[in-house]
Design a protein around this motif. Structure first.
Motif, short mmCIF file in Angstrom:
data_model
loop_
_atom_site.label_atom_id
_atom_site.label_comp_id
_atom_site.label_asym_id
_atom_site.label_seq_id
_atom_site.Cartn_x
_atom_site.Cartn_y
_atom_site.Cartn_z
N VAL A 22 0.84 -1.20 0.00
CA VAL A 22 0.00 0.00 0.00
C VAL A 22 0.87 1.26 0.00
O VAL A 22 0.54 2.26 -0.64
CB VAL A 22 -1.02 0.05 1.17
N LYS B 286 2.27 2.67 -3.37
CA LYS B 286 1.38 3.44 -4.27
C LYS B 286 1.37 4.93 -3.98
O LYS B 286 0.73 5.70 -4.70
CB LYS B 286 -0.05 2.90 -4.12
N GLU C 189 -7.09 5.76 -2.75
CA GLU C 189 -5.96 4.89 -2.40
C GLU C 189 -4.82 5.66 -1.77
O GLU C 189 -4.07 5.14 -0.97
CB GLU C 189 -5.44 4.21 -3.67
#
Ligand code: 4AD
Ligand code: MG
Length: 430
Positions: free
Chosen positions: A266, A269, A313
């Protein structure tokens, strides 16, 4: 040769001596495994009964947790451990025995650990978190130096309050009243008018009666301030800075992230640019998600911020908040005077607001009016008003909370683990 554990890779198959503490231990009749730490890292020492003097083997077997000693032996590659090296121990020289160390490898309650914070810091997990905190600090200086910012140190003892007067720590300054700084911003604005692009990095104090996993009474803030920058220019600095922090931690703290069990996919990103959403659209989004408890004009609570962040995100900028819930120095949006030119950056995964920032009012008359409106003492702010009086220019800045950023990158549940000695609502010890 005396070395430290983090130098082990340069001494493979060589005999070295290291000053260490015993973090943990396992042993059988024939072999003892010592988990050793020296502050730089953790490493296993292997003591084989058949290969050392009987006295050394017995010493290794009986040594207690946190005993300090010099250990001598040969560094060997160890492909089974993430650290990659271990020591075949030949000699042990005890420095000081530790008996009944209060923190054992078993589970302890949080309050117990917090009462023993001065010792808890020695643990594997706390070591990893502080190393990542240190990397964020290092990367901060690298980023702002590279971008041409000058480091300026604002005062800690002040006579004015940038973020409102309700959460100030009061103290006497001889005969005068003084407050512990809740933000260096106003001084950084003065510095921006003298040096263009500046940043500060220092402790700030908030007498907030908040007892949440995001609030500290004393925390560290990085506050950049830029002359001739509009909000959109400032947002670019912010996303590049935060992306650089993430990349630096990924590049330099792989071992620590692994020890903490942090999901790095994660984090990979988190590349600039970051999404932007206006406050007004964020309220609409919340209503769509079923939040009936929020009305336009109200500030977001932690559940709101988390719900907004979950729609993206990457970290997300919430921009153009209502004027009524933001500090005096933020200018109105010329296209909609109900909102101000500001943005908060909300981290993913429920870590909440990590940056607060805005453009600053630079028109003298507007500033004077706003100071009156907020009931602030014009005399105390007279030096700040001078900035608008003498060659004022558009400028913007922001503040990044170090501990919330550390919590996000390490995956720590609560900010109390992200600062060496946390000051919390009911904690001033140790
Ligand atoms: O949003 P804040 O209050 O903004 C300011 O102080 C501005 N004067 C900064 C500026 O524009 N120069 O605080 C900035 C950040 C927050 O986003 C949050 O990350 C952190 O500081 N912060 C706290 N962190 C831990 N505990 C607290 N009680 C915090 N309050 C704010
Ligand atoms: Mg804020």
């Amino acid at each position: 040769m005396k070395i430290t554990i983090n130098q082990a890779k340069d001494y493979v198959n060589q005999e070295v001596t290291i000053g260490v503490w015993l973090a943990n231990k396992r042993s059988s009749g024939k072999i003892a495994f010592l988990q050793m730490r020296d502050g730089t890292a953790f490493m296993q020492g292997v003591v084989v009964k058949a290969e050392v003097e009987e006295e050394i083997f017995q010493l290794a077997k009986s040594m207690t947790q946190e005993t300090s000693f010099y250990v001598t032996g040969t560094i060997q590659e160890d492909t089974r451990s993430p650290f990659g090296y271990e020591m075949a121990v030949k000699g042990i020289q005890v420095i000081a025995e530790a008996h009944d160390y209060p923190i054992t490898p078993k589970e302890h309650g949080t309050e117990f650990l917090m009462d023993h914070r001065h010792l808890w810091l020695r643990s594997n997990r706390q070591h990893a978190i502080m190393k990542i905190r240190n990397e964020i600090i290092r990367a901060t200086y690298e980023f702002f130096n590279r971008e041409g910012f000058i480091k300026i140190d604002p005062p800690i003892l002040t006579g004015s309050a940038p973020e409102g007067t309700t959460e100030l720590f009061h103290t006497k300054y001889f005969e005068e009243d003084a407050y512990l700084s809740q933000s260096g911003q106003l001084y950084m604005e003065a510095a921006a008018m003298a040096f263009g692009k500046v940043f500060s990095f220092g402790p700030t104090f908030r007498a907030e009666k908040s007892k949440t996993r995001r609030h500290l009474i004393e925390f560290w803030m990085i506050e950049p301030e830029m002359a001739f920058y509009e909000l959109k220019d400032s947002l670019e600095v912010q996303e590049n800075y935060v992306a650089f922090l993430v990349k630096s931690v990924l590049d330099h703290c792989a071992l620590e992230l692994e020890r903490l069990g942090r999901d790095t996919t994660v984090l990979e990103k988190m590349i600039a640019p970051f999404p932007r959403i206006t406050y007004t659209d964020a309220v609409k989004l919340l209503k769509e998600k079923g939040f009936d408890d929020i009305e336009w004009g109200e500030d977001f609570g932690a559940p709101h911020e988390t719900a907004i962040a979950d729609s993206f995100e990457k970290p997300v900028f919430i921009t153009h908040y209502p004027k009524g819930i933001k500090p005096f120095y933020m200018p109105e949006d010329p296209e909609n005077p109900d909102v101000v030119l500001c943005a908060d950056l909300i981290a993913p995964e429920g870590y909440g607001e990590i940056i607060g920032g805005s453009e600053r009012i630079h028109d003298l008359d507007v500033l004077l009016e706003r100071i009156k409106e907020f009931g602030l003492d014009e005399e105390a702010y007279s030096w700040y008003i001078d900035l608008a009086r003498y060659g004022s220019v558009p400028h913007s800045g922001f503040g990044l909370g170090l501990e919330r950023t550390v919590a996000w990158l390490t995956g720590a549940e609560h900010v109390r683990e992200t600062i060496p000695f946390p000051r919390l609502l009911n904690r001033l010890y140790p």
